[in-house]
Design a protein around this motif. Structure first.
Motif, PDB file in Angstrom:
ATOM      1  N   GLU A 130      24.479  48.403  34.270  1.00 50.46           N
ATOM      2  CA  GLU A 130      23.866  49.573  34.882  1.00 50.46           C
ATOM      3  C   GLU A 130      23.532  49.403  36.357  1.00 50.46           C
ATOM      4  O   GLU A 130      22.527  49.939  36.838  1.00 50.46           O
ATOM      5  CB  GLU A 130      22.625  49.988  34.099  1.00 50.46           C
ATOM      6  N   MET A 131      24.353  48.625  37.093  1.00 52.21           N
ATOM      7  CA  MET A 131      24.173  48.450  38.531  1.00 52.21           C
ATOM      8  C   MET A 131      25.477  47.974  39.138  1.00 52.21           C
ATOM      9  O   MET A 131      26.398  47.595  38.418  1.00 52.21           O
ATOM     10  CB  MET A 131      23.043  47.469  38.823  1.00 52.21           C
ATOM     11  N   SER A 132      25.532  47.973  40.448  1.00 46.21           N
ATOM     12  CA  SER A 132      26.769  47.598  41.130  1.00 46.21           C
ATOM     13  C   SER A 132      26.968  46.076  41.155  1.00 46.21           C
ATOM     14  O   SER A 132      26.003  45.316  41.089  1.00 46.21           O
ATOM     15  CB  SER A 132      26.753  48.113  42.570  1.00 46.21           C
ATOM     16  N   GLU A 133      28.223  45.679  41.237  1.00 49.79           N
ATOM     17  CA  GLU A 133      28.531  44.258  41.400  1.00 49.79           C
ATOM     18  C   GLU A 133      27.902  43.716  42.676  1.00 49.79           C
ATOM     19  O   GLU A 133      27.416  42.589  42.696  1.00 49.79           O
ATOM     20  CB  GLU A 133      30.048  44.028  41.440  1.00 49.79           C
ATOM     21  N   GLN A 134      27.900  44.511  43.738  1.00 48.25           N
ATOM     22  CA  GLN A 134      27.347  44.067  45.008  1.00 48.25           C
ATOM     23  C   GLN A 134      25.867  43.705  44.882  1.00 48.25           C
ATOM     24  O   GLN A 134      25.413  42.715  45.463  1.00 48.25           O
ATOM     25  CB  GLN A 134      27.527  45.146  46.092  1.00 48.25           C
ATOM     26  N   LYS A 135      25.115  44.504  44.136  1.00 45.08           N
ATOM     27  CA  LYS A 135      23.682  44.221  43.943  1.00 45.08           C
ATOM     28  C   LYS A 135      23.502  42.893  43.217  1.00 45.08           C
ATOM     29  O   LYS A 135      22.674  42.070  43.613  1.00 45.08           O
ATOM     30  CB  LYS A 135      23.020  45.361  43.157  1.00 45.08           C
ATOM     31  N   LYS A 166      30.248  41.235  34.650  1.00 48.65           N
ATOM     32  CA  LYS A 166      29.967  42.555  34.089  1.00 48.65           C
ATOM     33  C   LYS A 166      28.489  42.888  34.309  1.00 48.65           C
ATOM     34  O   LYS A 166      27.625  42.545  33.504  1.00 48.65           O
ATOM     35  CB  LYS A 166      30.284  42.591  32.588  1.00 48.65           C
ATOM     36  N   PRO A 167      28.184  43.547  35.435  1.00 51.07           N
ATOM     37  CA  PRO A 167      26.802  43.982  35.652  1.00 51.07           C
ATOM     38  C   PRO A 167      26.414  45.052  34.640  1.00 51.07           C
ATOM     39  O   PRO A 167      27.264  45.799  34.156  1.00 51.07           O
ATOM     40  CB  PRO A 167      26.828  44.579  37.059  1.00 51.07           C
TER      41      PRO A 167
END
Length: 85
Positions: free
Chosen positions: A66-71, A63-64
């Motif tokens: 405020e950002m993407s899982e990819q980042k 669970k990221p």
């Protein structure tokens, strides 16, 4: 697999290199290690990484914050720990 990268991070504060920048990183484990919080702040910059990782009896959840899982995944797979002291 992602959990292996998280477990390589020491609990508490550490410093890492990522994409040519130094980050102050904190890993905190809760619930006997079944909930993990990772927060990294670029030292002297504005970038940050924030995530929670949950381990349940049936699955693992990234669970990221405020950002993407990819980042988050790219950060975890490409950081280098800096030995302290």
């Amino acid at each position: 697999m992602l959990l292996d990268f998280i477990h390589k991070l020491p609990i508490g504060y550490s410093e890492v290199l990522y994409a040519g920048s130094k980050y102050g990183l904190t890993r905190t484990d809760f619930n006997s290690g079944n909930s993990i919080k990772v927060y990294a702040k670029e030292l002297g910059g504005t970038n940050f990484i924030s995530l929670n990782y949950y381990i349940t009896s049936s699955k693992e959840l990234l669970k990221p914050c405020e950002m993407s899982e990819q980042k988050v995944i790219h950060f975890l797979k490409n950081l280098s720990l800096i030995p302290l002291g």
